[in-house]
Design a protein around this motif. Structure first.
Motif, short mmCIF file in Angstrom:
data_model
loop_
_atom_site.label_atom_id
_atom_site.label_comp_id
_atom_site.label_asym_id
_atom_site.label_seq_id
_atom_site.Cartn_x
_atom_site.Cartn_y
_atom_site.Cartn_z
N ALA A 1 0.79 -32.58 -21.15
CA ALA A 1 -0.20 -32.90 -20.11
C ALA A 1 -1.57 -32.36 -20.48
CB ALA A 1 0.25 -32.33 -18.78
N VAL A 2 -1.60 -31.12 -21.01
CA VAL A 2 -2.88 -30.54 -21.45
C VAL A 2 -3.46 -31.35 -22.60
CG1 VAL A 2 -3.96 -28.50 -22.46
CG2 VAL A 2 -2.22 -28.23 -20.69
N VAL A 3 -2.61 -31.68 -23.58
CA VAL A 3 -3.08 -32.41 -24.76
C VAL A 3 -3.58 -33.80 -24.39
CG1 VAL A 3 -2.34 -33.44 -26.95
CG2 VAL A 3 -1.62 -31.12 -26.35
N ILE A 4 -2.82 -34.53 -23.58
CA ILE A 4 -3.22 -35.89 -23.19
C ILE A 4 -4.48 -35.88 -22.34
CG2 ILE A 4 -2.53 -37.88 -21.79
CD1 ILE A 4 0.34 -37.43 -22.77
N SER A 5 -4.59 -34.91 -21.42
CA SER A 5 -5.76 -34.85 -20.56
C SER A 5 -7.03 -34.56 -21.35
CB SER A 5 -5.57 -33.78 -19.47
OG SER A 5 -5.48 -32.49 -20.04
N LEU A 6 -6.91 -33.77 -22.42
CA LEU A 6 -8.08 -33.47 -23.27
C LEU A 6 -8.33 -34.58 -24.28
CD1 LEU A 6 -7.51 -29.66 -24.01
CD2 LEU A 6 -9.11 -30.68 -22.38
N PHE A 7 -7.25 -35.13 -24.82
CA PHE A 7 -7.39 -36.11 -25.89
C PHE A 7 -7.95 -37.43 -25.37
CE2 PHE A 7 -5.91 -35.48 -30.23
CZ PHE A 7 -6.37 -36.63 -30.82
N LYS A 8 -7.65 -37.78 -24.15
CA LYS A 8 -8.11 -39.07 -23.63
C LYS A 8 -9.64 -39.12 -23.51
CE LYS A 8 -8.15 -38.02 -18.72
NZ LYS A 8 -9.60 -38.26 -18.65
N ASP A 9 -10.28 -37.96 -23.51
CA ASP A 9 -11.74 -37.91 -23.38
C ASP A 9 -12.47 -38.07 -24.71
OD1 ASP A 9 -11.56 -37.44 -20.62
OD2 ASP A 9 -11.38 -35.29 -20.91
N LEU A 10 -11.75 -37.95 -25.82
CA LEU A 10 -12.41 -38.03 -27.13
C LEU A 10 -13.07 -39.38 -27.38
CD1 LEU A 10 -9.97 -36.05 -29.46
CD2 LEU A 10 -12.07 -35.27 -28.37
N PRO A 11 -12.40 -40.52 -27.09
CA PRO A 11 -13.09 -41.80 -27.33
C PRO A 11 -14.14 -42.13 -26.26
CG PRO A 11 -10.67 -42.04 -27.30
CD PRO A 11 -11.00 -40.73 -26.69
N ASP A 12 -14.21 -41.33 -25.19
CA ASP A 12 -15.07 -41.68 -24.04
C ASP A 12 -16.29 -40.80 -23.92
OD1 ASP A 12 -13.08 -43.50 -23.54
OD2 ASP A 12 -12.14 -42.33 -21.95
N ILE A 13 -16.66 -40.11 -24.98
CA ILE A 13 -17.77 -39.15 -24.89
C ILE A 13 -19.08 -39.83 -24.50
CG2 ILE A 13 -19.21 -37.59 -26.27
CD1 ILE A 13 -16.74 -36.75 -27.77
N GLU A 14 -19.34 -41.00 -25.07
CA GLU A 14 -20.61 -41.69 -24.82
C GLU A 14 -20.81 -42.00 -23.34
OE1 GLU A 14 -22.97 -45.81 -26.11
OE2 GLU A 14 -20.98 -45.36 -26.94
N GLY A 15 -19.81 -42.63 -22.73
CA GLY A 15 -19.93 -42.98 -21.32
C GLY A 15 -19.91 -41.76 -20.41
N ASP A 16 -19.09 -40.74 -20.75
CA ASP A 16 -19.01 -39.54 -19.93
C ASP A 16 -20.34 -38.79 -19.93
OD1 ASP A 16 -16.40 -40.14 -19.39
OD2 ASP A 16 -15.56 -38.74 -20.84
N LYS B 1 -11.96 -35.69 -12.05
CA LYS B 1 -12.25 -35.93 -13.46
C LYS B 1 -13.61 -35.40 -13.88
CE LYS B 1 -12.85 -39.83 -15.23
NZ LYS B 1 -12.44 -41.16 -15.69
N ARG B 2 -14.45 -35.00 -12.90
CA ARG B 2 -15.73 -34.37 -13.25
C ARG B 2 -15.52 -33.00 -13.87
NH1 ARG B 2 -17.76 -36.34 -7.96
NH2 ARG B 2 -17.13 -34.31 -7.15
N SER B 3 -14.35 -32.39 -13.61
CA SER B 3 -14.06 -31.04 -14.10
C SER B 3 -12.89 -31.08 -15.07
CB SER B 3 -13.73 -30.11 -12.92
OG SER B 3 -13.18 -28.89 -13.37
N SER B 4 -13.07 -30.47 -16.24
CA SER B 4 -11.99 -30.42 -17.22
C SER B 4 -10.81 -29.60 -16.71
CB SER B 4 -12.51 -29.81 -18.53
OG SER B 4 -13.48 -30.64 -19.12
N VAL B 5 -11.10 -28.51 -16.00
CA VAL B 5 -10.03 -27.65 -15.48
C VAL B 5 -9.20 -28.42 -14.46
CG1 VAL B 5 -9.51 -25.55 -14.19
CG2 VAL B 5 -11.33 -25.54 -15.92
N ILE C 1 -7.00 -31.05 -16.16
CA ILE C 1 -5.80 -30.48 -16.77
C ILE C 1 -4.77 -30.15 -15.70
CG2 ILE C 1 -4.92 -28.49 -18.03
CD1 ILE C 1 -7.56 -28.44 -19.58
N ILE C 2 -5.22 -29.54 -14.59
CA ILE C 2 -4.31 -29.21 -13.50
C ILE C 2 -3.67 -30.48 -12.94
CG2 ILE C 2 -4.19 -28.31 -11.13
CD1 ILE C 2 -6.34 -26.30 -11.91
N ASN C 3 -4.46 -31.52 -12.79
CA ASN C 3 -3.95 -32.79 -12.27
C ASN C 3 -2.82 -33.33 -13.13
OD1 ASN C 3 -4.12 -35.97 -12.34
ND2 ASN C 3 -4.98 -35.37 -10.38
N TYR C 4 -3.04 -33.36 -14.45
CA TYR C 4 -2.02 -33.89 -15.35
C TYR C 4 -0.77 -33.01 -15.37
CZ TYR C 4 -4.49 -37.81 -17.46
OH TYR C 4 -5.08 -39.03 -17.67
N GLY D 1 -22.74 -38.08 -16.56
CA GLY D 1 -22.71 -36.69 -16.15
C GLY D 1 -21.34 -36.08 -16.00
N ILE D 2 -20.32 -36.62 -16.69
CA ILE D 2 -18.97 -36.06 -16.64
C ILE D 2 -18.84 -35.08 -17.80
CG2 ILE D 2 -16.51 -36.56 -16.73
CD1 ILE D 2 -17.09 -39.28 -15.57
#
Length: 406
Positions: free
Chosen positions: A294-309, A243-247, A250-253, A313-314
């Motif tokens: 999978a691409v959309v969900i993996s990217l979209f789930k990070d939108l509400p979590d920007i502060e903590g990420d 989860k440290r890497s966006s790529v 996406i591959i995981n999902y 350092g994620i």
């Protein structure tokens, strides 16, 4: 007699002052007083006898009070006070179940369950296939896979405990409703249950699905903690904490979604129906669509979590490029997928009812997606979280449409 009645009503009023008296308690009071008058009239002697007046309080803090009243003196004494009764077993069970449901993230869990049903239906060739054999095979698939989905969620909660305190403080572990020990027990038991049931069922496609799901879920969330005599440090190994890497996220999902649909289809096709392996048009469409989701969900789930990420350092795409770019990229990707489904899948189908369901269904989903997207404030954590759940609803709707592709 009149003075006694007046005294009685006066005393009853003083006892119920400040509390809400229900109709039931008022009728009970009147019945007691009437019975008292009848007895007094029959006995015809002096007012030297005591009687009891019972008031049932309607508040949740007071279950009941008993008062002893001397009719002659007009004095009352509180002789019993009942504390609120402890929470019933049923209420405690409901609270525990509600907490557990929140812990396993109901929206993704429901979405995955519907996806299991959808992937299983892809192996149905005619109505005669909808038989007890089909439903038994489907129940086996759900029973084997759902514990693995719970493992996926719980191991992520365990690994992201500190991040969830910022991003998702309402979750049971982040809020303190579940201790670390409790979550570890859930992680271990769900993993053992899934692998154990998979071994008992004996379906090779199911074993393949849950084994690969276990590996990818663990690689996505888990980090190795190296404990030395002097300090504790984090070992950033290249094959863990994807989860440290966006790529890698996406591959995981993508891999997990594809394996789920392909594995469930092969489970029904080869294990349940005992048919040779084949890959119908509906399965190809399912794999394409789940990859896009999978691409959309993996990217979209990070939108509400920007502060903590950002704090931990994620470096997700939402952190690097901003929420607005990621949001509209996801919307555009889904709209293009819906358009392609209408043009190339619905239009080329040989079945009229398949054309109608596929074409109209995707046109409807594309319309409501665009309509809702226009009103989202991408800077709002609440709105992006709500829209993330809406994406899962679209995924569920797509799972209902795909089996009709023929």
């Amino acid at each position: 007699m009149a003075s006694v009645l007046l005294g009685s009503f006066s005393l009853a009023s003083s006892l119920t002052a400040g509390s809400f008296v229900t109709k039931a308690s008022w009728y009970k009071t009147q019945k007691i007083q009437n019975e008292y008058l009848i007895v007094r009239h029959q006995q015809q002697h002096n007012l030297k006898h005591d009687y009891r007046y019972i008031e049932v309080a309607s508040t949740s803090k007071e279950r009941g009070r008993c008062y002893s009243m001397n009719a002659g003196s007009g004095e009352s004494f509180e002789y019993e006070h009942q504390d609120p009764s402890p929470k019933s077993l049923l209420a405690s069970t409901k609270d525990s179940l509600y907490t557990f449901i929140r812990f396993i993230r109901p929206m993704p869990t429901i979405g995955i369950t519907i996806n299991i049903i959808s992937a299983s239906l892809l192996a149905v060739e005619n109505l005669s296939d909808i038989s007890p054999t089909f439903f038994i095979g489907l129940l086996k698939a759900i029973a084997v896979f759902l514990p693995m989905q719970i493992y996926n969620v719980s191991v992520n909660s365990l690994a992201d405990f500190e991040i969830d305190k910022i991003n998702k403080p309402y979750l049971p572990m982040a809020s303190g409703e579940y201790s670390r020990r409790t979550v570890i027990i859930i992680v271990a038991s769900s993993l053992i249950l899934s692998l154990g049931l998979g071994w008992i069922v004996g379906s090779l496609p199911l074993l393949w699905v849950i084994s690969s799901y276990f590996i990818f879920s663990s690689a996505y969330s888990i980090n190795i903690i190296c404990v030395t005599l002097s300090h504790t440090s984090t070992c950033k190994l290249p094959l863990l904490r994807w989860k440290r890497s966006s790529v890698l996220t996406i591959i995981n999902y993508i891999v997990k979604f594809i394996m789920l649909n392909l594995g469930l289809f092969l489970h029904m096709q080869t294990y349940v129906f005992k048919r040779p392996t084949m890959y119908p048009k509906s399965l190809v469409m399912a794999i394409v669509f789940v990859s896009i989701f999978a691409v959309v969900i993996s990217l979209f789930k990070d939108l509400p979590d920007i502060e903590g990420d950002e704090k931990f350092g994620i470096r997700t795409l939402a952190v690097r490029l901003g929420p607005k770019w990621v949001f509209w990229f996801c919307i555009s990707l889904l709209e293009m997928a819906y358009g392609a489904a209408i043009l190339f899948v619905g239009a080329t189908s040989s079945s009229i009812w398949s054309k109608l369901i596929t074409g109209l269904g995707h046109a409807f989903l594309a319309s409501i997606l665009w309509y809702h997207a226009k009103f989202v404030d991408v800077k709002s954590k609440t709105e992006t979280l709500f829209f993330y759940k809406f994406i899962w609803k679209l995924y569920m709707a797509e799972s209902f449409i795909i089996p009709f592709v023929r």
